[in-house]
Design an enzyme around this catalytic site. Sequence first.
Site, PDB file in Angstrom:
ATOM      1  N   LYS A 111       0.803  -1.232   0.000  1.00  0.00           N
ATOM      2  CA  LYS A 111       0.000   0.000   0.000  1.00  0.00           C
ATOM      3  C   LYS A 111       0.830   1.274   0.000  1.00  0.00           C
ATOM      4  CE  LYS A 111      -3.751  -2.047   2.698  1.00  0.00           C
ATOM      5  NZ  LYS A 111      -4.185  -2.107   4.078  1.00  0.00           N
ATOM      6  N   LYS A 191      -6.724 -11.848  -1.366  1.00  0.00           N
ATOM      7  CA  LYS A 191      -7.520 -12.186  -0.179  1.00  0.00           C
ATOM      8  C   LYS A 191      -8.791 -11.339  -0.146  1.00  0.00           C
ATOM      9  CE  LYS A 191      -6.190  -9.090   3.296  1.00  0.00           C
ATOM     10  NZ  LYS A 191      -5.902  -8.441   4.409  1.00  0.00           N
ATOM     11  N   LYS A 194     -11.758  -5.812   3.251  1.00  0.00           N
ATOM     12  CA  LYS A 194     -12.750  -4.734   3.396  1.00  0.00           C
ATOM     13  C   LYS A 194     -12.599  -3.670   2.327  1.00  0.00           C
ATOM     14  CE  LYS A 194     -11.824  -4.550   8.334  1.00  0.00           C
ATOM     15  NZ  LYS A 194     -10.362  -4.452   8.394  1.00  0.00           N
TER      16      LYS A 194
END
Length: 341
Positions: A111, A191, A194
């Site tokens: 990220k 994966k 959220k």
Amino acid sequence: MSDRRISGFKPTGPLQLGNYVGAIRPVVDGQDQPTIVFVADLHAMTVPGDPQRLRELSLQVAGLLLASGVDPRRTILYRQSDLPAHAELHYLLECVATYGEAHRMIQFKEKGGGSGTRLSLLTYPVLMAADILLHDIAEVPVGRDQRQHVELTRDLAMRFNERHGPVFTVPRATHPAIAARLADLADPAVKMGKTNASSNGVLFLLDPPDVLRRKIMRAVTDTAGEVAYDPENRPGVSNLLELLAVATGDDPRRIASGHTGYGALKRATADAVIALLEPIQRRYHALSEDDIEQVLAAGAERAAERADATVARTKAAMGLSSARPARAGSPATPETVPASR
Ligand code: TYM
């Protein structure tokens, strides 16, 4: 020797089924052991977000933990930012961790990177170590994606203990036997998360039944046609089998042998997931904001005593106060807790 467990949930988006199978359910099932669960709202601030949404998501996460079976009579449930000791221990551990260690963490690589990346995204695994080490934790039930962070926590605890004396309990991560890394239904290579780019393959705990069914019926499989459990070579089908297995308490291999086509497997999975989530959704909608806030406030109060004692012990060991160092797990005594605390 501590047998305490801890798990945290970052309110960056609505909770999804990976959170449930990877961590919430193991936490709920193990509440006979002393357990601490917290909403990791400080962690959510490592990426841009809106304060009002953060407040709402924090309450939603706490509400869903309660609705999923976290029992506040036994388990301590609190919001991380309500306990200043997290930030205090974080800084102290930043003086133990190295830049190289933080930089190697997978989540930063995924990220972070650009010059606009928040510094907190680099140091967030050290905050996670602080979350755990604050409470003399033996076991950290988490999904497999968090393993590297718990390894860092262990390294920091051992290094600190070697350097300054035995202050911290060294924790270990535990993962569920199946679905320790539930995959995104639309892209089994990533994966379920959220904040995945698309929500088509993510089953949110509060998704209505028709949405859950649609996402599952559209799950990516493969062209082999026959149902088999082979996570390495058949990730899509194997992910569905794991999902059905955790929703029904069965074994993915046994389920595979009872199914011949993908359509029937998907229908069975949709039915099982809807049945699993229906009571959680019902309990969640029956909770008021006040109910949730009350639990969080009481939880923070219960968590504070041990956390403050750990910070005091850590400071003493590092030469930051005039108190004498004390050992891990020892209760706070007037000699180890500075008078000002
Ligand atoms: P977070 O909020 O990303 O996820 C919360 C928990 O859910 C697990 N999980 C999964 N498990 C299986 N399959 C998936 N697809 C899946 N997606 C998420 C995660 O592994 C995690 O256990 N850094 C942590 C929060 C945290 C924490 C802590 C956890 C902060 N401090 C201290 C334990 C102890 C995080 O971002 O989790």
